[in-house]
Design an enzyme around this catalytic site. Structure first.
Site, PDB file in Angstrom:
ATOM      1  N   ARG A 218       0.754  -1.204  -0.080  1.00 34.19           N
ATOM      2  CA  ARG A 218       0.038   0.021  -0.008  1.00 34.19           C
ATOM      3  C   ARG A 218       0.869   1.391  -0.070  1.00 34.19           C
ATOM      4  NH1 ARG A 218      -3.554  -2.546  -1.307  1.00 34.19           N
ATOM      5  NH2 ARG A 218      -5.663  -3.069  -0.546  1.00 34.19           N
ATOM      6  N   GLU A 247      -3.358   7.661  -4.519  1.00 35.07           N
ATOM      7  CA  GLU A 247      -3.830   7.225  -5.933  1.00 35.07           C
ATOM      8  C   GLU A 247      -4.918   7.926  -6.396  1.00 35.07           C
ATOM      9  OE1 GLU A 247      -3.767   3.062  -5.637  1.00 35.07           O
ATOM     10  OE2 GLU A 247      -1.875   3.021  -4.875  1.00 35.07           O
ATOM     11  N   HIS A 265      -1.018   0.351  -9.571  1.00 27.64           N
ATOM     12  CA  HIS A 265      -1.886  -0.540  -8.863  1.00 27.64           C
ATOM     13  C   HIS A 265      -2.313  -1.566  -9.556  1.00 27.64           C
ATOM     14  CE1 HIS A 265      -4.090  -0.919  -4.595  1.00 27.64           C
ATOM     15  NE2 HIS A 265      -3.805  -1.781  -5.210  1.00 27.64           N
TER      16      HIS A 265
HETATM   17  P1  NAP Z   1      -1.544 -11.604   4.846  1.00 29.05           P
HETATM   18  O1  NAP Z   1      -1.313 -13.049   4.290  1.00 29.05           O
HETATM   19  O2  NAP Z   1      -2.510 -11.235   5.836  1.00 29.05           O
HETATM   20  O3  NAP Z   1       0.287 -11.256   5.038  1.00 29.05           O
HETATM   21  C1  NAP Z   1       0.289  -9.873   5.696  1.00 29.05           C
HETATM   22  C2  NAP Z   1       1.918  -9.972   6.440  1.00 29.05           C
HETATM   23  O4  NAP Z   1       2.119  -8.873   6.887  1.00 29.05           O
HETATM   24  C3  NAP Z   1       1.942 -10.992   7.509  1.00 29.05           C
HETATM   25  O5  NAP Z   1       3.146 -11.852   7.358  1.00 29.05           O
HETATM   26  C4  NAP Z   1       2.051 -10.092   8.814  1.00 29.05           C
HETATM   27  O6  NAP Z   1       2.751 -10.537   9.927  1.00 29.05           O
HETATM   28  C5  NAP Z   1       2.525  -8.988   8.381  1.00 29.05           C
HETATM   29  N1  NAP Z   1       2.177  -7.705   8.812  1.00 29.05           N
HETATM   30  C6  NAP Z   1       1.178  -7.201   9.340  1.00 29.05           C
HETATM   31  N2  NAP Z   1       1.355  -6.275   9.999  1.00 29.05           N
HETATM   32  C7  NAP Z   1       2.416  -5.769  10.210  1.00 29.05           C
HETATM   33  C8  NAP Z   1       3.095  -4.975  11.016  1.00 29.05           C
HETATM   34  N3  NAP Z   1       2.704  -3.968  11.502  1.00 29.05           N
HETATM   35  N4  NAP Z   1       4.736  -5.036  10.916  1.00 29.05           N
HETATM   36  C9  NAP Z   1       5.242  -5.994  10.194  1.00 29.05           C
HETATM   37  N5  NAP Z   1       4.547  -7.100   9.460  1.00 29.05           N
HETATM   38  C10 NAP Z   1       3.055  -6.960   9.528  1.00 29.05           C
HETATM   39  O7  NAP Z   1      -1.763 -10.627   3.619  1.00 29.05           O
HETATM   40  P2  NAP Z   1      -1.284 -10.765   1.976  1.00 29.05           P
HETATM   41  O8  NAP Z   1      -2.511 -11.706   1.250  1.00 29.05           O
HETATM   42  O9  NAP Z   1       0.100 -11.533   1.792  1.00 29.05           O
HETATM   43  O10 NAP Z   1      -1.551  -9.320   1.404  1.00 29.05           O
HETATM   44  C11 NAP Z   1      -0.471  -8.357   1.832  1.00 29.05           C
HETATM   45  C12 NAP Z   1      -0.865  -6.934   1.400  1.00 29.05           C
HETATM   46  O11 NAP Z   1      -0.670  -6.744   0.098  1.00 29.05           O
HETATM   47  C13 NAP Z   1      -2.616  -6.459   1.595  1.00 29.05           C
HETATM   48  O12 NAP Z   1      -2.965  -6.379   2.911  1.00 29.05           O
HETATM   49  C14 NAP Z   1      -2.684  -5.624   0.555  1.00 29.05           C
HETATM   50  O13 NAP Z   1      -2.513  -4.255   1.181  1.00 29.05           O
HETATM   51  C15 NAP Z   1      -1.447  -5.794  -0.154  1.00 29.05           C
HETATM   52  N6  NAP Z   1      -1.856  -6.162  -1.839  1.00 29.05           N
HETATM   53  C16 NAP Z   1      -1.633  -5.294  -2.779  1.00 29.05           C
HETATM   54  C17 NAP Z   1      -1.905  -5.667  -4.157  1.00 29.05           C
HETATM   55  C18 NAP Z   1      -1.808  -4.867  -5.349  1.00 29.05           C
HETATM   56  O14 NAP Z   1      -2.453  -4.778  -6.283  1.00 29.05           O
HETATM   57  N7  NAP Z   1      -0.640  -4.145  -5.490  1.00 29.05           N
HETATM   58  C19 NAP Z   1      -2.870  -6.602  -4.372  1.00 29.05           C
HETATM   59  C20 NAP Z   1      -3.254  -7.568  -3.262  1.00 29.05           C
HETATM   60  C21 NAP Z   1      -2.657  -7.275  -1.998  1.00 29.05           C
HETATM   61  P3  NAP Z   1       2.255 -11.724  10.835  1.00 29.05           P
HETATM   62  O15 NAP Z   1       1.844 -12.947  10.130  1.00 29.05           O
HETATM   63  O16 NAP Z   1       3.487 -11.900  11.826  1.00 29.05           O
HETATM   64  O17 NAP Z   1       0.842 -10.884  11.731  1.00 29.05           O
END
Ligand code: NAP
Length: 299
Positions: A218, A247, A265
């Site tokens: 993000r 954005e 994005h």
């Molecule tokens: P996820 O499976 O929930 O993984 C999130 C990871 O971030 C987990 O390892 C979590 O750690 C870590 N995290 C959360 N808060 C944190 C903090 N304060 N400090 C350090 N680490 C932290 O989510 P995902 O499916 O991988 O997606 C991740 C993100 O990608 C989404 O939330 C979204 O914003 C972004 N995204 C972007 C696009 C795009 O089009 N560019 C598309 C999809 C998603 P823990 O496991 O230790 O809690």
């Protein structure tokens, strides 16, 4: 035929998904009626406490994306409103894009494409990608998919997250320490208060003059002014950016930089994944209307 339930659509959606929503709901795009039972939005949509309060009949918020940092979960929970997202189906595409942006920055793929299109041929030398130390911030679904891809480039993979994971990649306690030891810092954690501008001037300084920042998470994770300043001063070498602070606004200075690759994005924007995301949005809404368990509920 009974009246269809009201749905408030707060983001642009693919025509197929809109048509499918219109088969199930009366879809409102402007002012939602008080009878609105569902909201459908995207990963960047804002559903704050004020909107939730305005809709006394609201039962479900279905997000067409995995990130739901724009949804006030506390306000939704207080009212017993369900919240769904679309995890897993987009993981591989977002990880592919992260690796693509990294390679495009290191190997000047976009910059050299511009040179060739302008009639040029002799191009500045790029930098080797293989063998670099990759640091991943957030080792969830997308972070792990990035790590699996990154390790095939022959360098080290390290990560930080809120907690250490049972994986072979070394855990580093925080993002500053991670930036200090890695060549490439890839962001894959959620937006929200806990991660707001976690990549600040100090973290960029630690990433260093040979370092590259890749953001597929993000825009809110990065102090964008500090990033532009670090790129101007050479505090870091380059950046690949899919998500921005405001954005679709992109700082003009970034558009002038050949060491930066800009992306609109588009992490999940493939035909296959957008189709799977739409199917999951509909599956969640259908399950809710039928009183069945939701396939991917956040709340
Ligand atoms: P996820 O499976 O929930 O993984 C999130 C990871 O971030 C987990 O390892 C979590 O750690 C870590 N995290 C959360 N808060 C944190 C903090 N304060 N400090 C350090 N680490 C932290 O989510 P995902 O499916 O991988 O997606 C991740 C993100 O990608 C989404 O939330 C979204 O914003 C972004 N995204 C972007 C696009 C795009 O089009 N560019 C598309 C999809 C998603 P823990 O496991 O230790 O809690």
């Amino acid at each position: 035929m009974a009246d269809l339930p009201d749905l408030y659509l707060i983001a642009d959606m693919a025509p197929d998904l809109v048509a499918a929503l219109e088969q199930r709901f009366t879809v409102h795009r402007g002012d939602p009626p008080a009878t609105t039972r569902a909201i459908c939005g995207g990963g960047s949509s804002v559903v704050d406490a004020a909107l939730i309060e305005r809709l006394p009949a609201l039962e479900i918020i279905a997000i067409n994306g995995v990130g739901y940092d724009g949804v006030d979960l506390d306000a939704a929970k207080a009212r017993g409103i369900r919240v769904t997202n679309t995890p897993d189906v987009l993981t591989d595409d977002v990880a592919d894009l992260a690796i693509g942006l990294w390679l495009a920055v290191e190997r000047r793929i976009a910059a050299n494409d511009t040179i060739v299109r302008g009639g040029g041929w002799n191009v500045p030398l790029a930098r080797r990608a293989s063998g670099r130390k990759i640091g991943i911030f957030g080792l969830g679904r997308i972070g792990q998919a990035i790590a699996r891809r990154a390790e095939s480039f022959g360098g080290d993979v390290l990560y930080t997250a809120r907690s250490e994971k049972p994986v072979a990649w070394p855990f580093v306690p925080d993002i500053a320490a991670l930036a200090d030891v890695c060549d490439v810092l890839i962001l894959a954690a959620p937006g929200g208060a806990d991660t707001r501008e976690i990549v600040d001037a100090a973290v960029l300084k630690k990433l260093g003059p040979g370092g590259v920042l890749i953001n597929v998470a993000r825009g809110s994770l990065v102090d964008q002014l500090a990033l532009v300043a670090a790129l101007v001063s050479g505090d870091i070498a380059g950046a690949g950016i899919d998500v921005f602070a405001d954005e679709p606004e992109v700082p003009d200075l970034l558009k002038t930089m050949s060491q930066v690759v800009l992306s609109p994005h588009q992490g999940s924007a493939t035909v296959e994944t957008r189709g799977a995301m739409a199917a999951l949005v509909l599956a969640n809404l259908d399950a809710h209307l039928a009183g069945k368990p939701l396939p991917s509920a956040v709340l």
